[in-house]
Enzyme design. Structure first.
Site, PDB file in Angstrom:
ATOM      1  CD  GLU A 148      -8.438   6.595 -46.083  1.00  0.00           C
ATOM      2  OE1 GLU A 148      -9.266   5.702 -45.790  1.00  0.00           O
ATOM      3  OE2 GLU A 148      -7.349   6.726 -45.501  1.00  0.00           O
ATOM      4  CB  CYS A 175     -16.706   4.775 -47.675  1.00  0.00           C
ATOM      5  SG  CYS A 175     -16.103   5.966 -46.493  1.00  0.00           S
TER       6      CYS A 175
HETATM    7  P1  NDP Z   1     -14.348   7.850 -58.381  1.00  0.00           P
HETATM    8  O1  NDP Z   1     -13.507   6.945 -57.589  1.00  0.00           O
HETATM    9  O2  NDP Z   1     -14.292   7.705 -59.848  1.00  0.00           O
HETATM   10  O3  NDP Z   1     -13.973   9.393 -58.060  1.00  0.00           O
HETATM   11  C1  NDP Z   1     -13.324   9.872 -56.911  1.00  0.00           C
HETATM   12  C2  NDP Z   1     -12.498  11.099 -57.288  1.00  0.00           C
HETATM   13  O4  NDP Z   1     -11.449  10.743 -58.174  1.00  0.00           O
HETATM   14  C3  NDP Z   1     -13.299  12.176 -58.001  1.00  0.00           C
HETATM   15  O5  NDP Z   1     -12.840  13.445 -57.634  1.00  0.00           O
HETATM   16  C4  NDP Z   1     -12.976  11.874 -59.447  1.00  0.00           C
HETATM   17  O6  NDP Z   1     -13.233  12.933 -60.324  1.00  0.00           O
HETATM   18  C5  NDP Z   1     -11.511  11.543 -59.361  1.00  0.00           C
HETATM   19  N1  NDP Z   1     -10.988  10.784 -60.482  1.00  0.00           N
HETATM   20  C6  NDP Z   1     -11.654  10.021 -61.386  1.00  0.00           C
HETATM   21  N2  NDP Z   1     -10.783   9.465 -62.270  1.00  0.00           N
HETATM   22  C7  NDP Z   1      -9.546   9.878 -61.912  1.00  0.00           C
HETATM   23  C8  NDP Z   1      -8.234   9.641 -62.412  1.00  0.00           C
HETATM   24  N3  NDP Z   1      -8.011   8.845 -63.451  1.00  0.00           N
HETATM   25  N4  NDP Z   1      -7.189  10.234 -61.809  1.00  0.00           N
HETATM   26  C9  NDP Z   1      -7.383  11.024 -60.735  1.00  0.00           C
HETATM   27  N5  NDP Z   1      -8.586  11.295 -60.212  1.00  0.00           N
HETATM   28  C10 NDP Z   1      -9.670  10.725 -60.779  1.00  0.00           C
HETATM   29  O7  NDP Z   1     -15.789   7.757 -57.817  1.00  0.00           O
HETATM   30  P2  NDP Z   1     -17.151   7.836 -58.588  1.00  0.00           P
HETATM   31  O8  NDP Z   1     -17.697   9.155 -58.392  1.00  0.00           O
HETATM   32  O9  NDP Z   1     -17.025   7.357 -60.000  1.00  0.00           O
HETATM   33  O10 NDP Z   1     -17.993   6.741 -57.792  1.00  0.00           O
HETATM   34  C11 NDP Z   1     -17.912   5.392 -58.167  1.00  0.00           C
HETATM   35  C12 NDP Z   1     -18.009   4.477 -56.976  1.00  0.00           C
HETATM   36  O11 NDP Z   1     -17.002   4.782 -56.026  1.00  0.00           O
HETATM   37  C13 NDP Z   1     -19.294   4.601 -56.215  1.00  0.00           C
HETATM   38  O12 NDP Z   1     -20.196   3.740 -56.781  1.00  0.00           O
HETATM   39  C14 NDP Z   1     -18.910   4.180 -54.821  1.00  0.00           C
HETATM   40  O13 NDP Z   1     -19.072   2.792 -54.722  1.00  0.00           O
HETATM   41  C15 NDP Z   1     -17.447   4.513 -54.723  1.00  0.00           C
HETATM   42  N6  NDP Z   1     -17.164   5.718 -53.924  1.00  0.00           N
HETATM   43  C16 NDP Z   1     -16.642   5.544 -52.700  1.00  0.00           C
HETATM   44  C17 NDP Z   1     -16.399   6.638 -51.917  1.00  0.00           C
HETATM   45  C18 NDP Z   1     -15.828   6.477 -50.551  1.00  0.00           C
HETATM   46  O14 NDP Z   1     -16.062   7.319 -49.694  1.00  0.00           O
HETATM   47  N7  NDP Z   1     -15.052   5.452 -50.306  1.00  0.00           N
HETATM   48  C19 NDP Z   1     -16.685   7.990 -52.351  1.00  0.00           C
HETATM   49  C20 NDP Z   1     -17.197   8.075 -53.713  1.00  0.00           C
HETATM   50  C21 NDP Z   1     -17.431   6.968 -54.442  1.00  0.00           C
HETATM   51  P3  NDP Z   1     -14.726  13.191 -60.857  1.00  0.00           P
HETATM   52  O15 NDP Z   1     -15.695  12.546 -59.936  1.00  0.00           O
HETATM   53  O16 NDP Z   1     -14.826  14.647 -60.814  1.00  0.00           O
HETATM   54  O17 NDP Z   1     -14.786  12.560 -62.192  1.00  0.00           O
END
Ligand code: NDP
Length: 489
Positions: free
Chosen positions: A241, A275
């Site tokens: 997602e 999102c």
């Molecule tokens: P990420 O996609 O990086 O993070 C989402 C989750 O994945 C977090 O729990 C994160 O951990 C985890 N994660 C990060 N790297 C890995 C990996 N290599 N393997 C497995 N899990 C991992 O989101 P960000 O917080 O960096 O946000 C960046 C952008 O994502 C935002 O600018 C926004 O545009 C988008 N976003 C979209 C969302 C949605 O609802 N569709 C929700 C959040 C963000 P941790 O954060 O603890 O490092």
């Protein structure tokens, strides 16, 4: 500026109130060794859980849900503290999450019980049954923008389908995850049905590396690709997602007052960190002036810190700043400008007439920013809405043409003369296409997502003709070809 989260070398990290920067809590970083143990415990619990009947699982999940609802204020306080959103928004979010637990628990038997299929003429003697089998241990990797609602769309459905769950919340909002686990332990003290691991991205990667049976990820497209690659390496199925650049299409016959009101909310609520929030608006030229007038007047009453909270993730402020600068250079300022992006809060920004190729029109902004462009026809609006790498959701405003326009949009969800509500209807699948991801949470599709089909066939009686034997006769061959000819001529 200090971020809400800092990871220390001691294997701990801290969270901070996004609105003030004050320290909130310290958490351990789950080690690889611990992950190994947690997955093993989850696997043992999954064995017990999947052997229960749907009715037994429903009873336990509804008990858990009652406990969540009875203690909702605790959940709200944790969400407010770590995400920075207002109490009212956190309350709505937590309440909607509980609706999904209720639906998934109550409906799992309807969609996941065994189904018999017609065996067809050639195999008329066979009984043909499809079982839906839970994967075992589902790893849920969650985001920070809706720290209970979004992951619950996977957790509740995976549990109702008979899986154990290990949840890795975002490092910005782990408190609510640990609270969900604590509530589950009160209901099921002897089993590790829902366990939470804490830490940053490496902990998410470790969850995949330790061999869970399915991954459900919510977050950015860039991270989704890394998650997918790691899963493919181990042949772990996944649901992704991801983000969006959701369009709003406003036709000349739209209720402009409602369209402006709800588009503003869709784009700005939760500080624009949704999102499925509006980012691009395409308005028919016949009503553009009036729509912009209403939008401007409504937007001038909205204030960060009052109507929505702080930006949860400090790094996001840099992205928002870059997008606002890009849109201002290429378009026309209507409300707000560079100065709207503060140290922790972002005031509403509305910019018009930004070229389609601009970064601010192509990449997810995730801030309270709306870009409004005028179109000559709805065909132009549809073409522009579809001209993006994302395909999550869209909103259409028209008294007469809503269904017709919706049918031409390349995305997973459309709301006509409304916004967001598909997410609150538990029976509706949630998810996107293209860069917005694959697979579905919520609804029957969300339940099916956490199981795989197992086809089971058995002879009800034996035919004198054996098709699956080296003793197959020339007469059997003739029967097959004759039946084929009769049926398919
Ligand atoms: P990420 O996609 O990086 O993070 C989402 C989750 O994945 C977090 O729990 C994160 O951990 C985890 N994660 C990060 N790297 C890995 C990996 N290599 N393997 C497995 N899990 C991992 O989101 P960000 O917080 O960096 O946000 C960046 C952008 O994502 C935002 O600018 C926004 O545009 C988008 N976003 C979209 C969302 C949605 O609802 N569709 C929700 C959040 C963000 P941790 O954060 O603890 O490092």
């Amino acid at each position: 500026m200090m971020g809400p989260t800092t990871t220390s070398s001691a294997g701990e990290f801290t969270t901070h109130h996004p609105a003030t920067g004050e320290l909130f809590a310290t958490y351990p970083v789950t080690s690889d060794h611990q992950m190994n143990e947690l997955v093993a415990r989850a696997r043992a619990s999954a064995k017990w859980w999947s052997a229960l009947t749907f009715r037994e699982r429903r009873k336990i999940l509804l008990k858990w849900n009652s406990l969540l609802i009875a203690n909702l204020q605790q959940a709200v306080a944790l969400i407010v503290a770590e995400s920075g959103k207002p109490i009212s928004d956190a309350t709505l979010e937590a309440s909607l999450a509980c609706e999904h637990v209720d639906w998934a628990a109550a409906k799992a038997h309807l969609y996941l019980r065994e189904h018999y299929r017609s065996p067809g003429l050639l195999m008329a003697n066979m009984s043909a049954r499809v079982d839906r089998v839970p994967f075992g241990v589902v790893g849920v990797i969650g985001p920070w923008n809706y720290p209970i609602f979004t992951p619950m769309g996977s957790i509740a459905y995976a549990l109702a389908a008979g899986n154990a769950v290990i949840f890795k919340p975002s490092e910005f909002t782990p408190a609510i995850g640990l609270w969900l686990e604590k509530m589950m332990r009160e209901v099921v003290p002897d089993h590790d049905l829902l366990q939470v691991v804490t830490g940053a991205g490496e902990v998410g990667a470790s969850l995949i590396a330790h061999g869970v049976d399915k991954i459900s990820f919510t977050g950015s497209t860039a991270t989704a690709k890394k998650v997918a690659a790691a899963c493919v390496e181990k042949m772990i199925p996944f649901v992704l997602e991801c983000g969006g650049k959701d369009p709003v299409l406003i036709d000349s016959d739209a209720d402009l007052n409602r369209a402006a009101d709800q588009t503003l909310w869709s784009g700005m609520a939760n500080a624009g960190q949704s999102c499925i929030g509006a980012e691009r608006v395409y308005v028919h030229e016949q009503v553009a002036e009036r729509f912009l007038e209403i939008l401007k007047s409504k937007a001038s009453e909205i204030k960060a810190g009052v109507n929505y909270g702080a930006a949860t993730r400090p790094a996001q402020l840099e992205i928002i700043k870059r997008h606002v600068a890009d849109a201002l250079t290429q378009g026309e300022k209507m409300i707000g400008d560079h100065s709207s992006v503060g140290e922790r809060f972002v005031e509403p920004v509305i910019i018009t007439n930004v070229p389609e190729g601009a970064i601010s029109m192509r990449e997810e902004t995730f801030g309270p920013i709306l870009i409004v462009n005028t179109v000559r026809t709805m065909e132009e609006a549809i073409a522009k809405a579809n001209e993006t790498s994302f395909g999550l959701a869209a909103s259409v405003w028209s008294r007469r043409n809503g269904q017709k326009i919706a049918a031409q949009l390349h995305c997973g969800m459309v709301s006509i003369n409304s916004v967001f509500t598909f997410a609150a209807i538990a029976s509706m699948p949630f998810g996107g296409v293209k860069d917005s991801g694959m697979g579905r949470i919520h609804g029957p599709e969300g339940l099916l997502e956490f199981t795989y089909p197992r086809s089971v066939v058995k002879p009800r009686f034996h035919l004198p003709l054996e098709f699956t034997s080296f003793k197959r006769s020339a007469f059997a061959d003739k029967v097959i070809t004759t039946l084929g000819r009769i049926r398919h001529k």
